[in-house]
Design a protein around this motif. Structure first.
Motif, short mmCIF file in Angstrom:
data_model
loop_
_atom_site.label_atom_id
_atom_site.label_comp_id
_atom_site.label_asym_id
_atom_site.label_seq_id
_atom_site.Cartn_x
_atom_site.Cartn_y
_atom_site.Cartn_z
N TYR A 70 -8.03 -60.08 -81.00
CA TYR A 70 -8.39 -61.45 -80.63
C TYR A 70 -7.52 -61.94 -79.46
CZ TYR A 70 -9.04 -66.47 -80.75
OH TYR A 70 -9.28 -67.77 -80.39
N VAL A 71 -6.21 -61.74 -79.56
CA VAL A 71 -5.33 -62.32 -78.53
C VAL A 71 -5.46 -61.60 -77.19
CG1 VAL A 71 -3.69 -63.14 -80.27
CG2 VAL A 71 -3.19 -61.04 -79.04
N GLN A 126 -7.84 -61.70 -75.43
CA GLN A 126 -8.57 -62.62 -74.54
C GLN A 126 -7.63 -63.25 -73.52
OE1 GLN A 126 -8.35 -66.97 -76.09
NE2 GLN A 126 -10.16 -66.07 -76.99
N LEU A 127 -6.32 -63.22 -73.78
CA LEU A 127 -5.36 -63.77 -72.81
C LEU A 127 -5.48 -63.08 -71.46
CD1 LEU A 127 -2.13 -64.12 -75.02
CD2 LEU A 127 -3.62 -65.98 -74.24
N TYR A 135 -7.67 -70.76 -74.99
CA TYR A 135 -6.66 -69.70 -75.14
C TYR A 135 -5.46 -70.14 -75.97
CZ TYR A 135 -9.50 -67.80 -71.41
OH TYR A 135 -10.57 -67.34 -70.68
N VAL A 148 -4.97 -70.84 -79.20
CA VAL A 148 -4.67 -70.16 -80.46
C VAL A 148 -4.06 -68.77 -80.18
CG1 VAL A 148 -5.69 -69.10 -82.52
CG2 VAL A 148 -6.28 -71.43 -81.91
N SER A 149 -4.64 -68.06 -79.22
CA SER A 149 -4.09 -66.75 -78.85
C SER A 149 -2.65 -66.86 -78.36
CB SER A 149 -4.91 -66.11 -77.74
OG SER A 149 -6.17 -65.74 -78.24
N CYS A 150 -2.44 -67.82 -77.49
CA CYS A 150 -1.12 -68.04 -76.92
C CYS A 150 -0.12 -68.38 -78.03
CB CYS A 150 -1.23 -69.19 -75.91
SG CYS A 150 0.24 -69.49 -74.97
#
Lengths: 105, 493
Positions: A44-45, A47-48, B300, B302-304
């Motif tokens: 998921y992360v 996507q950064l 972004y 939540v990812s961060c």
């Protein structure tokens, strides 16, 4: 070093390696569950990577107006040895007591 | 249910009327809390003897007046000298700090009665209060639902009428999200506004302590009391603290309010969207100038947050080694075995998950890809806000995408749980202040939170806008039905 066969795959060995760095012993079942979760979250992360961060300065302090904070190096009272030891799981003679560090020969 | 413990004002009145009988009144109040909390379990524990002892010392003492005799609840990750401060983790189940947190000193100076032990997700890792080692807290509006988290106990205790105000901590929404889900007011101050001295650290660049209260004026008062420079926290900001209570009863004609489109998409429920849109109309009716704005990097957040937060957490939790304080495993072995076994047995699942995630993203070969990248995206998120605050004085959004979900509904899927923080974590990443206040009920007749965010150190704007909304609406007057009414002979005097 973590194996990098595929960026999106987290192996059980990766989980064991990270758990070793973090000083946490994990059971077999836990290793499997965390492997799945880490893979899902890391996927998921990723996507950064979509974000253009060319020439962007990483945040080191959230309010950039703040500077390093220094104080004069003046001795001042702190907590007593008794207080410092008051939550110790084990202690002896004013010291924290831990299991033997150096192996017996 | 409404009672004399619902607000700071009515509580002060109760304490003043009790006079020399204050310790007995506190005893009866403790009985009331025990009854109210039977179903809710907002408190992980209450040391009634300690509270009674503090109450007897509070009589006639020459201390401040602003919270004279008022019980204030403390989340169990804020240090209270000599009292159990467990972070609701096995790791700290017997930990008794040797000093008070800065905020606890401030409250006591104003005559508050400190009541620690409010339940929370373990080490504040969670959005539902379900990871506590003491078991979960229930939502006073519907006990089959979660109260939100991580400060779930702090919000539920206020909502159920046990206590007028409490202190929580907010790293990615942990004050505002449970406040929204329990229908009360939660405020996260600007990073650096309130000293973190004595707050057991989760993510040091994101954590802030703030109040959960029944209404906006109590929130302003609590913020006024706990704000200010403290040399023991090097990130505490040496800036004059305004009188936040002077921002009450102001009109908001001409206040520029931005509505960011990114907060009305994706997983937002229809009911939450309607309530927030209605609230925006109310603001407009009060003279606010509403404009559409865009915060393009919101998606972004939540990812961060789930890179930066766990990375810092894995570092902060490295101190729990079984040697100096906290849990030590009884298994035989050398010192290294002691570390491994103590951390395995002392940490719950979510703590392990975050430590592993954080360790991974900081490890050799992955630092640049995850941690550094996230810190750059964080800069982008902050820039979005600063650009928006060029055009408006505050932003108005929902606090959470949905109302409170069912107990156990999201515990199997960590990522789904993390999505609860989608609208709250941006403010932490950017360090800006934000408040959540009730704006009605939606799905399953559960409360909806309205979030206002402002530029750094502009809590005055938040309070002005929030209070204007509150005084012109009835939402804050709705109380959950659970929790018994102590208005009768039980707690008189």
């Amino acid at each position: 070093m973590i194996e990098r066969t595929s960026d999106k795959k987290i192996t059980r060995d990766t989980v064991r390696y990270v758990a070793d760095l973090a000083r946490i012993s994990l059971g077999e079942e836990e290793t499997d569950i965390f492997r799945e979760h880490l893979e899902q979250i890391l996927k998921y992360v990723e996507q950064l990577e979509e974000v253009d961060t060319e020439n962007v300065i990483p945040t080191t302090h959230v309010l950039s107006s703040m500077k390093n904070i220094f104080r004069e190096d003046i001795p001042a009272p702190s907590i007593s040895p008794e207080e410092a030891l008051s939550n110790a799981p084990d202690k002896a003679d004013g010291f924290f007591k831990v299991p033997r560090v150096i192996k017996e020969r | 249910m409404k009672n004399k413990f619902s607000t700071i004002d009515s509580c002060k009145h109760w304490a003043a009327e009790a006079g020399p009988g204050y310790p007995e009144a506190v005893s009866r109040w403790l009985d009331h809390v025990r009854d109210t909390d039977t179903d809710i379990k907002a408190f992980a524990f209450i040391d009634t003897e300690k509270v009674k002892e503090r109450a007897s010392l509070n009589v006639g003492a020459g201390r401040g007046e602003r919270l004279r005799g008022v019980p204030i609840g403390i989340k169990n990750n804020i240090c209270v000298r000599g009292a159990l401060t467990t972070c609701c983790s096995e790791m700290l189940r017997e930990f008794r700090p040797v000093y008070d947190a800065h905020v606890v000193e401030r409250l006591e100076r104003e005559g508050a009665l400190i009541v620690e032990g409010l339940n929370m997700d373990e080490f504040a890792f969670g959005s539902s209060c379900e990871t506590s080692s003491f078991g979960y807290t229930r939502n006073p509006w519907d006990i089959s639902r979660i109260p939100g988290g991580s400060s779930g106990g702090a919000a539920a205790a206020v909502a159920s009428g046990s206590i007028p105000a409490s202190l929580g901590s907010d790293t990615g929404g942990s004050i505002r999200q449970p406040a929204a889900m329990c229908g009360v007011v939660g405020l996260k101050p600007t990073y650096g506004r309130v000293s973190r001295y004595g707050l057991i650290a989760f993510a040091s660049s994101l954590d802030q302590i703030g109040p959960i209260t029944r209404n906006v004026s109590d929130s302003a008062l609590m913020l006024e009391i706990i704000s200010g420079y403290d040399k023991r926290d090097s990130t505490s900001v040496d800036l004059e603290v305004g009188k936040f209570t002077e921002n009450l009863d102001r009109d908001i004609k001409g206040l520029r309010m931005g509505v960011p489109e990114e907060y009305f998409t994706g997983g937002i429920s229809p009911g939450v969207r309607s309530r927030v849109e209605e609230a925006i109309s109310v603001m407009e009716g009060l003279g606010a100038e509403v404009t559409r704005v865009s915060l393009p990097h919101t998606r972004y957040a939540v990812s961060c947050y789930y890179v930066v937060g766990p990375a810092e957490a894995s570092s902060n939790l490295a101190r729990f080694d079984g040697a100096h304080y906290g849990y030590r495993s009884g298994k035989p072995g050398d010192t290294t075995d002691m570390y491994f076994n103590s951390r395995d047995e002392g940490f719950g699942d979510e703590s392990k998950r975050r430590v592993l995630l954080g360790t991974y993203s900081l490890s050799s070969g992955y630092y640049g890809k995850y941690y550094l990248k996230a810190q750059k995206v964080r800069t982008r998120i902050t820039e979005d806000f600063l650009a928006a605050f060029e055009k408006c004085d505050c932003l108005v959004t929902p606090t959470t995408p949905t109302t409170a979900f069912g107990i156990g509904e999201k515990t199997r899927d960590p990522l789904e749980m993390y999505m609860s923080d989608v609208f709250t974590s941006p403010a932490n990443l950017a360090g800006i202040p934000a408040i959540s206040l009730p704006c009605g009920t939606a799905e399953n007749d559960m409360p909806v939170g309205l979030q206002l965010m402002a530029a750094p150190f502009r809590e005055d704007t938040l309070i002005k806008a929030a209070h204007a909304f509150e005084r012109n609406t009835e939402h804050h007057k709705r109380y959950p039905l659970s929790g018994k009414d102590p208005g009768g002979q039980d707690v008189e005097g």
